[in-house]
Design a protein around this motif. Structure first.
Motif, short mmCIF file in Angstrom:
data_model
loop_
_atom_site.label_atom_id
_atom_site.label_comp_id
_atom_site.label_asym_id
_atom_site.label_seq_id
_atom_site.Cartn_x
_atom_site.Cartn_y
_atom_site.Cartn_z
N ASN A 141 -2.57 3.22 4.95
CA ASN A 141 -2.92 2.13 5.87
C ASN A 141 -4.12 2.51 6.75
O ASN A 141 -5.03 1.70 6.97
N ARG A 156 5.47 8.12 5.18
CA ARG A 156 4.41 8.91 5.79
C ARG A 156 3.13 8.84 4.96
O ARG A 156 2.02 8.76 5.52
N ALA A 215 1.57 5.44 5.52
CA ALA A 215 0.85 5.38 6.79
C ALA A 215 -0.57 5.91 6.64
O ALA A 215 -1.52 5.36 7.22
#
Length: 223
Positions: free
Chosen positions: A78, A72, A75
């Protein structure tokens, strides 16, 4: 008051070596070998002995080993990394894409470092509120130097949405994320900072950043 410990030249030399050889470690350098509890305790002990404004010790640490939590956080990285790409152009943008800027999944241990406000007046912080944040940064630096002395790599990930990280980790609303660190053994340390080796930036010379008795006054304008 008792006399404090006195250090000799050998200790000075070792500390200088540790400072000069500290590196920010990326994900492509981490080994999967878990850090021993004793090593983690040494890192945290170094952090807890950092100087802090008004002896407020305004730091809290979240140790993250769970893969789902790391995913998480990754993410968020990213998303923020994609947002950062247009900030650079030309060769810089090409080089940016090639850089491995974190080790969230690769490092066996992630450490989220938070600033927790005291909620009351703090000696030395009444004029410069940000001194509390600076105290937490001192704790991070202590941890980083101890890690290098233990031949452990640490990478500081700053390409993150701090509020998303807080939600993922269920941090109290008043806490502020100061640092997200990836920690673990490494296959080796670069002889120079990686971004210096890649010529992303040049090292500033001492003469360019040190001033005596203030900044040089601006020259008078001649009409």
């Amino acid at each position: 008051m008792t006399a404090g410990k006195h250090f000799d030249e050998a200790a000075v030399s070792i500390l200088q070596d540790i400072i000069l050889h500290r590196r920010d470690v990326r994900g492509n350098r981490f080994l999967s070998t878990p850090l021993e509890d004793q090593v983690v305790d040494q890192l945290l002990s170094a952090a807890l002995h950092a100087p802090s404004v008004g002896f407020s010790q305004p730091w809290e640490f979240v140790l993250i080993r769970d893969t789902t939590v790391k995913q998480r956080i990754k993410a968020s990285f990213n998303e923020e990394n994609e947002k950062a790409l247009p900030s650079f152009s030309g060769e810089k943008q090409t080089d940016y894409v090639k850089l491995k800027l974190e080790g969230i999944m690769e490092a066996p241990l992630n450490i989220a470092v938070f600033y927790k406000p005291a909620g009351k007046p703090v000696l030395g912080q009444t004029s410069m509120e940000e001194a509390g944040l600076y105290s937490v940064v001192c704790a991070v630096q202590n941890m980083w130097l101890m890690a290098r002395a233990l031949n452990v790599g640490i990478g500081w990930v700053s390409i993150l949405d701090a509020e998303k990280v807080k939600r993922i980790l269920h941090a109290p609303p008043e806490n502020r994320l100061v640092a997200y660190l990836c920690a673990g053994y490494t296959d080796g340390f670069y002889t120079q900072p990686e971004l210096e080796l890649l010529q992303w930036e040049k090292r500033k010379m001492k003469e360019a950043v040190i001033f005596k008795d203030g900044y040089t006054p601006a020259l008078p304008v001649i009409p």
